[in-house]
Scaffold this motif. Structure first.
Motif, PDB file in Angstrom:
ATOM      1  N   ARG A 123      16.231  25.385  30.776  1.00 16.07           N
ATOM      2  CA  ARG A 123      17.086  26.714  31.133  1.00 16.07           C
ATOM      3  C   ARG A 123      18.467  26.221  31.020  1.00 16.07           C
ATOM      4  N   HIS A 124      19.356  27.001  30.785  1.00 15.39           N
ATOM      5  CA  HIS A 124      20.785  26.859  30.381  1.00 15.39           C
ATOM      6  C   HIS A 124      21.623  26.630  31.732  1.00 15.39           C
ATOM      7  N   HIS A 125      21.890  25.652  32.281  1.00 16.85           N
ATOM      8  CA  HIS A 125      22.477  25.393  33.350  1.00 16.85           C
ATOM      9  C   HIS A 125      23.959  24.723  33.206  1.00 16.85           C
ATOM     10  N   GLY A 126      24.948  25.188  32.742  1.00 14.44           N
ATOM     11  CA  GLY A 126      26.234  24.805  32.605  1.00 14.44           C
ATOM     12  C   GLY A 126      26.312  23.601  31.789  1.00 14.44           C
ATOM     13  N   SER A 127      26.766  22.431  32.278  1.00 14.43           N
ATOM     14  CA  SER A 127      27.064  21.350  31.479  1.00 14.43           C
ATOM     15  C   SER A 127      25.705  20.475  31.215  1.00 14.43           C
ATOM     16  N   ASP A 128      24.633  20.880  32.113  1.00 11.83           N
ATOM     17  CA  ASP A 128      23.364  20.152  31.887  1.00 11.83           C
ATOM     18  C   ASP A 128      22.577  20.243  30.370  1.00 11.83           C
ATOM     19  N   ASN A 129      22.945  21.651  30.121  1.00 13.27           N
ATOM     20  CA  ASN A 129      22.205  21.769  28.735  1.00 13.27           C
ATOM     21  C   ASN A 129      23.120  22.598  27.776  1.00 13.27           C
ATOM     22  N   ARG A 130      22.804  22.591  26.344  1.00 13.74           N
ATOM     23  CA  ARG A 130      23.183  23.287  25.441  1.00 13.74           C
ATOM     24  C   ARG A 130      22.239  23.999  24.701  1.00 13.74           C
ATOM     25  N   ASN A 131      21.261  24.976  25.401  1.00 13.44           N
ATOM     26  CA  ASN A 131      20.108  25.491  24.807  1.00 13.44           C
ATOM     27  C   ASN A 131      20.003  26.897  25.104  1.00 13.44           C
ATOM     28  N   LEU A 132      21.053  27.670  24.667  1.00 16.50           N
ATOM     29  CA  LEU A 132      21.256  29.085  24.989  1.00 16.50           C
ATOM     30  C   LEU A 132      20.087  30.004  24.233  1.00 16.50           C
ATOM     31  N   ARG A 133      19.442  29.349  23.205  1.00 15.06           N
ATOM     32  CA  ARG A 133      18.280  30.076  22.837  1.00 15.06           C
ATOM     33  C   ARG A 133      16.971  30.018  23.961  1.00 15.06           C
ATOM     34  N   GLY A 134      17.098  29.244  24.734  1.00 13.53           N
ATOM     35  CA  GLY A 134      15.998  28.851  25.866  1.00 13.53           C
ATOM     36  C   GLY A 134      14.656  28.398  24.944  1.00 13.53           C
ATOM     37  N   LEU A 135      14.915  27.317  24.120  1.00 10.22           N
ATOM     38  CA  LEU A 135      13.891  26.637  23.584  1.00 10.22           C
ATOM     39  C   LEU A 135      12.949  26.061  24.613  1.00 10.22           C
ATOM     40  N   PRO A 136      11.782  25.988  24.571  1.00  5.95           N
ATOM     41  CA  PRO A 136      11.051  25.579  25.747  1.00  5.95           C
ATOM     42  C   PRO A 136      10.897  24.002  25.519  1.00  5.95           C
ATOM     43  N   GLY A 137      10.783  23.245  26.556  1.00  3.54           N
ATOM     44  CA  GLY A 137      10.293  21.848  26.363  1.00  3.54           C
ATOM     45  C   GLY A 137       8.829  21.666  26.282  1.00  3.54           C
ATOM     46  N   GLN A 138       8.268  21.392  25.272  1.00  4.15           N
ATOM     47  CA  GLN A 138       6.626  21.004  25.077  1.00  4.15           C
ATOM     48  C   GLN A 138       6.417  19.557  25.054  1.00  4.15           C
ATOM     49  N   SER A 139       7.227  18.665  24.860  1.00  6.92           N
ATOM     50  CA  SER A 139       6.889  17.416  24.514  1.00  6.92           C
ATOM     51  C   SER A 139       7.297  16.409  25.494  1.00  6.92           C
ATOM     52  N   ILE A 140       6.844  15.395  25.585  1.00  2.48           N
ATOM     53  CA  ILE A 140       7.103  14.279  26.542  1.00  2.48           C
ATOM     54  C   ILE A 140       8.207  13.521  26.135  1.00  2.48           C
ATOM     55  N   ASN A 141       9.005  13.172  27.273  1.00  2.67           N
ATOM     56  CA  ASN A 141      10.243  12.327  26.967  1.00  2.67           C
ATOM     57  C   ASN A 141      10.014  10.799  26.780  1.00  2.67           C
ATOM     58  N   PRO A 142      11.044  10.228  26.269  1.00  2.00           N
ATOM     59  CA  PRO A 142      10.817   8.610  26.011  1.00  2.00           C
ATOM     60  C   PRO A 142      10.383   7.902  27.270  1.00  2.00           C
ATOM     61  N   ARG A 143      10.969   8.420  28.533  1.00  2.00           N
ATOM     62  CA  ARG A 143      10.536   7.601  29.817  1.00  2.00           C
ATOM     63  C   ARG A 143       9.071   7.736  30.000  1.00  2.00           C
ATOM     64  N   THR A 144       8.406   8.718  29.517  1.00  2.00           N
ATOM     65  CA  THR A 144       6.697   8.586  29.740  1.00  2.00           C
ATOM     66  C   THR A 144       6.259   7.175  29.050  1.00  2.00           C
ATOM     67  N   TYR A 145       6.814   6.787  27.820  1.00  2.00           N
ATOM     68  CA  TYR A 145       6.321   5.859  27.306  1.00  2.00           C
ATOM     69  C   TYR A 145       7.055   4.530  27.895  1.00  2.00           C
ATOM     70  N   GLU A 146       8.227   4.498  28.269  1.00  2.00           N
ATOM     71  CA  GLU A 146       8.820   3.458  29.136  1.00  2.00           C
ATOM     72  C   GLU A 146       8.342   3.005  30.321  1.00  2.00           C
ATOM     73  N   MET A 147       7.987   4.161  31.159  1.00  2.00           N
ATOM     74  CA  MET A 147       7.304   3.727  32.287  1.00  2.00           C
ATOM     75  C   MET A 147       5.947   2.834  32.170  1.00  2.00           C
ATOM     76  N   ALA A 148       5.172   3.541  31.242  1.00  4.08           N
ATOM     77  CA  ALA A 148       3.737   3.148  30.958  1.00  4.08           C
ATOM     78  C   ALA A 148       3.782   1.854  30.225  1.00  4.08           C
ATOM     79  N   ALA A 149       4.900   1.165  29.582  1.00  2.32           N
ATOM     80  CA  ALA A 149       5.195   0.033  28.980  1.00  2.32           C
ATOM     81  C   ALA A 149       5.270  -1.042  29.961  1.00  2.32           C
ATOM     82  N   CYS A 150       5.648  -0.656  30.936  1.00  2.32           N
ATOM     83  CA  CYS A 150       6.372  -1.454  32.142  1.00  2.32           C
ATOM     84  C   CYS A 150       5.008  -1.909  32.991  1.00  2.32           C
ATOM     85  N   GLY A 151       3.912  -1.257  32.693  1.00  6.94           N
ATOM     86  CA  GLY A 151       2.764  -1.756  33.361  1.00  6.94           C
ATOM     87  C   GLY A 151       2.579  -1.021  34.820  1.00  6.94           C
TER      88      GLY A 151
END
Length: 371
Positions: A269-297
């Motif tokens: 959701r658009h929260h001031g300086s947090d995002n620039r997503n006025l169209r409200g496109l949803p987040g459906q895909s996992i972030n890079p941190r998902t892979y990074e945490m798993a890679a640390c075992g």
């Protein structure tokens, strides 16, 4: 025993107890590290297909991703030239690559970014941009994407969005991890925690951590990142917060020192300086941190994104939560079930090594591009 001897005896007992605890912790760390290294040795990434290509790569200025892409290109193509956003056109004219690959095109890119890309296309060089911050900056990427021959995005919800803008060739390409940077390492006691979270305090994260603050306040917890003073119950977690930007090498140590790492995706959701997503496109895909945490075992508890199960199996390679209450229940469970937690962490490491390194992902990108 005299009164003067009693304090000395008590101090000696405390030292002896601390020494035993430290020895046990050292053994546990060594045992964990040894098992993780065995997984890395037995489950390396698939050897990449080599391509007779010269690629000009323009990083985004975030080494955790940039360096992984650079190393992967160096193993995958004949020649990888690494440039800067300011010198894209100059380097393209000098090297005449087969392909220009730009990561993100945001934040550190100059005002003439798109003019440079247009000129590079006029030279007959194929141009590809890979967006890694979708959908949070789509107010900006909407203007960038049509200037490229090919648009790749790690966010599946943005594929129809870029097609609707007239982009003729749009690819869904998930993120990955630099397994040379994010990897199991032994760490000293200052990085040890029951529970860890590293990330900026976007408003959806503030909401969740306010709900679990009372539970966390009784645990060994490390929270790293900025803006956490937004929390209503900030005072409860303030002693556990490492404020400000956490360098990559420190993030790796914190992940390795934790029994469980929480992953909570950024809100859309658009929260001031947090995002620039006025169209409200949803987040459906996992972030890079998902892979990074798993890679640390390390055991990971993550909120759910639509494409998560394409890449990891919940309950086998990580686990998921749908609410603050479920997160607390699963934190409690896995903190009491060491063997199960460690098995899941090793399974996550194994799958990450085999399927989600940048070596694998760059090979997939080149395949999707028809090389």
């Amino acid at each position: 025993m005299s009164r003067t001897q009693q304090p000395a005896r008590r101090k000696a007992a405390v030292r002896q107890k601390g020494s035993r605890a430290g020895g046990l912790l050292g053994y546990e760390q060594g045992y964990r590290y040894g098992r993780c290294e065995a997984v890395r040795t037995l489950a390396p990434p698939v050897s990449p297909v080599w391509h007779d290509l010269k690629v000009l790569f323009i990083p985004q200025g975030f080494p955790a991703i940039d360096n992984g892409v650079i190393a992967a290109l160096q193993r995958t193509v004949r020649e990888a030239v690494v440039g800067t956003p300011e010198a894209m056109l100059t380097l393209a004219e000098q090297h005449r690559p087969d392909l220009l690959l730009v990561l993100n095109g945001l934040h550190v890119f100059p005002a003439d970014h798109l003019q440079q890309v247009d000129r590079i296309r006029e030279l007959g060089i194929r141009t590809v941009i890979w967006f890694a911050d979708d959908p949070y900056f789509t107010d900006d990427t909407a203007a960038i994407a049509p200037h490229y021959d090919v648009v790749a995005t790690h966010e599946q919800s943005c594929v129809p969005f870029y097609l609707s803008l007239g982009c003729p060739h749009v690819l869904y390409l998930p993120m990955a991890v630099d397994t040379d940077t994010f990897r199991p390492v032994p760490v000293v006691s200052g990085y040890h925690a029951d529970i860890c979270f590293i990330g900026m305090a976007f408003w959806n994260r503030v909401e969740l951590f306010d709900q679990i603050a009372k539970y966390l306040s009784g645990k060994r917890v490390i929270i790293g990142g900025g803006l956490w003073e937004r929390m209503r119950l900030y005072r409860l977690l303030k002693p556990s917060i490492r404020a400000g930007w956490i360098p990559i090498e420190e993030t790796v140590r914190y992940y390795n020192g934790a029994k469980i790492v929480i992953n909570l995706h950024r809100g859309c959701r658009h929260h001031g300086s947090d995002n620039r997503n006025l169209r409200g496109l949803p987040g459906q895909s996992i972030n890079p941190r998902t892979y990074e945490m798993a890679a640390c075992g390390t055991m990971q508890l993550t909120d759910i994104r639509d494409d998560l199960t394409r890449y990891y199996t919940p309950g086998v390679e990580l686990d998921v939560y749908r609410s603050a209450g479920e997160l607390i229940d699963k934190l409690d469970y896995y903190l009491k079930h060491d063997a199960e937690r460690q098995t899941i962490a090793l399974n996550g490491l194994r799958r990450t090594m085999q399927e989600h390194s940048f070596v694998t992902r760059i090979g997939q990108l080149l395949g999707l591009l028809g090389y």
